[in-house]
Design an enzyme around this catalytic site. Sequence first.
Site, PDB file in Angstrom:
ATOM      1  N   SER A 254       4.741  -6.787   4.562  1.00  0.00           N
ATOM      2  CA  SER A 254       4.762  -5.333   4.620  1.00  0.00           C
ATOM      3  C   SER A 254       6.031  -4.871   5.359  1.00  0.00           C
ATOM      4  O   SER A 254       7.130  -5.256   4.971  1.00  0.00           O
ATOM      5  CB  SER A 254       3.468  -4.842   5.286  1.00  0.00           C
ATOM      6  OG  SER A 254       3.293  -3.459   5.131  1.00  0.00           O
TER       7      SER A 254
ATOM      8  N   ASP B 177       0.653  -3.019  -5.834  1.00  0.00           N
ATOM      9  CA  ASP B 177       0.524  -2.823  -4.388  1.00  0.00           C
ATOM     10  C   ASP B 177       0.645  -1.338  -4.055  1.00  0.00           C
ATOM     11  O   ASP B 177       1.572  -0.662  -4.504  1.00  0.00           O
ATOM     12  CB  ASP B 177       1.622  -3.618  -3.680  1.00  0.00           C
ATOM     13  CG  ASP B 177       1.450  -3.696  -2.177  1.00  0.00           C
ATOM     14  OD1 ASP B 177       1.071  -2.677  -1.561  1.00  0.00           O
ATOM     15  OD2 ASP B 177       1.692  -4.771  -1.613  1.00  0.00           O
TER      16      ASP B 177
ATOM     17  N   HIS C  61      -2.513  -6.150  -0.916  1.00  0.00           N
ATOM     18  CA  HIS C  61      -1.392  -6.177   0.017  1.00  0.00           C
ATOM     19  C   HIS C  61      -1.456  -7.473   0.820  1.00  0.00           C
ATOM     20  O   HIS C  61      -2.497  -7.823   1.370  1.00  0.00           O
ATOM     21  CB  HIS C  61      -1.502  -4.970   0.941  1.00  0.00           C
ATOM     22  CG  HIS C  61      -0.265  -4.649   1.706  1.00  0.00           C
ATOM     23  ND1 HIS C  61       0.943  -4.373   1.106  1.00  0.00           N
ATOM     24  CD2 HIS C  61      -0.046  -4.528   3.042  1.00  0.00           C
ATOM     25  CE1 HIS C  61       1.850  -4.095   2.035  1.00  0.00           C
ATOM     26  NE2 HIS C  61       1.273  -4.188   3.208  1.00  0.00           N
TER      27      HIS C  61
END
Length: 561
Positions: free
Chosen positions: A249, A474, A503
Amino acid sequence: MNRRTSVLATAGTLAAGALVAGLITVPSAMADGTASEQRAGAPRSGAGAGSDDAEARGVRLAAARAADKGVDWKDCPADWGFDKPIQCGHVTVPVDYARPEGRTIDIAVNRHRNTGGADERQGSLVYNPGGPGGSGMRFPARVTTKNPLWTKTAKAYDFVGFDPRGVGHSAAISCMDPQEFVKAPKADPVPDDESDKLAQRKLAREYADGCGERSGDMLPHMTTPNTARDLDVIRAALGDRKLNYLGVSYGTYLGAVYATLFPDHVRRMVVDSVVNPSRQKIWYEANLDQDVAFEMRWNDWKKWVAENDAAYGIGDTPEKVQAQWEKLRAAAKKEPLGGVVGPAELLGFFQSAPYYDSAWAPTAATWSAYLKGDEKALIDAAAPDMSDTEGNKSAENGNAVYNAVECADAKWPTKWSKWDRDNSRLHEDYPFLTWSNAWMNLPCATWPAKQQRPLDVRTGKGLPPVLLVQSERDAATPYAGAVELHKRLKGSRLITEKDAGSHGVTSLENGCVNKRVDAYLLSGKTDSRDVTCEPHATPEPEKSPERTTPRKATADLPRLP
C-alpha cells in the site's frame, strides 16, 4: 494507502493475459551478495540519486554513524506485545537531514532472526505495511506464528519491522485527544446541505490547527523522502550493505521514493498494491481515484452477498443489497444504533469488505445477524471501545501521521470551491466513499506546515529489477498505479492478479503469486516478461455466522484501525 478513522468522518484500467511460466532472468552471484557483504557498512554513493545536497550529506553521515553503532538488540519491552525470540531496539536518526547535528529521534525496530543456517542467511527483510501511519512491527510475528506463505523466506532473512517516524514508539505525533478522536457518533459524512459542509470544513480546520499545536515541530519533517532516508539509516544499522524491502500500500510509495533516492542501495524490493507515484497524483488526485475504485469493489462485494443470499438473507440481487444498505444508513442516521453507531461508524465497519476479501464473510455475517434481530453484533463491531485507551491512542496517532505525511508530501488545493466541485461531481456516481474521503483529507487545505513538491520517482543508476504485485480491482490502490510505477522503474516486473481486488496480494494464498515472490526474494529470479495470475479463491460464506469482525479477519494485512 489505508483509509483510517477520521476525526471528521470515517474514510480513508485492467489487464488480462495468459499466465507466463518460466523464471529465467537470474542476476549474478555478485548481485546476490555474500553473507559478509551483507554485514558490511553502507555504500558511499546513492544518498540522493547522485545529488550532493544537504539532505544527501546528512543521510550519509547518519548512516555511517548507525553502521558503527549497530542495533542494541534486547528483549522487547513488555508493553510492546512481542515475546521472545523477537527482539527490539532503536536506530537514531536526525529530525532534519539538512541539519544532522541537530535534534534526533529514535526509530523503534524489531526482528526475528532467520530460521535457517548461517550459510542460508541473506540479510534483513524490512517491511512497511502502509498508511501512512501504519506500524510494521507485527511483521516478525509471521515467523513465530509459522505463517506458511513466509516459511521459505524466513529461512534466508531476518524479518525486520519498524515504526516510521511519528508512529507508535518512534516519537509519536498527535493532533487531538485520542478519546475525543474516537468518540461517536460522528456526523453523517454525506452532507444534506451547505450548513453540513460548513460544519465539516470547520472540523477540518480545527484538526489541522490541533496538529500544529500538538506536533508542530515535527510536521515539516514528516515527509515520505525523510522516512526513506530513515529507512537507509536503518539498513546501515542492521549491517546490511544493501536493502531488502517489502512494502504494501503506502509502503510501495515509500519503496519507490527509496529506490529513487538510493538506487544502488537496493538489493531486492517487492512492492504490493501500488500507489500511483505520478507527481500529479500525489496526493489529492490519488484520493479521488480511490473513490471510483472503492465503488467498483463495493459493487463486487454486493454481487457476492447476493449470490450467497441463502446464507445471509440480505438480498438476492446487488440492487436489493444496496437498498438494504441505504435503509440501514437511514435508520442509523435517524437514531444511531446503540446511541453510538451512525452512518460514519457504519462506513468505518463496512469499508473493510471493499478492502479485503477476508472481510467479505465476517461483514456479511454481522449484517445478517442484525437483520435477524441481533443488533449487538453490529454495534460491537462498528462502535468505538472507549475503554481501550491504548488502542484509541494508536488510532489517533495513525490518523495524525496519515495527515502529516500526505499534507507535507505535496501541495494541496486551498480553495474550497475546487474540493466542493470535484467531490460533488464524484459523489453522484461513486457515493460509497467520496465525501468521507474528502473530509478526511480536507485538513491539508489549511495545513499549518510547509508542503513540498513530490519527488519525481524514476530509475537511477544501479537499481536492480523491482517486483510489483497488484490485483486488478484493488480499491485502495487502483491498478493504474502499478502500471505507472512499472513504467518508471526500468527492468521491473509486474505480477497481476486478474479478476481480483483484495488489498495486500502477497498475504493471500495464490500459488502463482507466492512462488514468484519466493523465487525473487530467495534467488533474485524474475520472469522474462510480466505475468498475469488467476485470482485467489473466492471467499466462502460462513455456514454458522459468528460475531467475528473484519478487524480480526485481516490482522496480518495492511491494518485498519
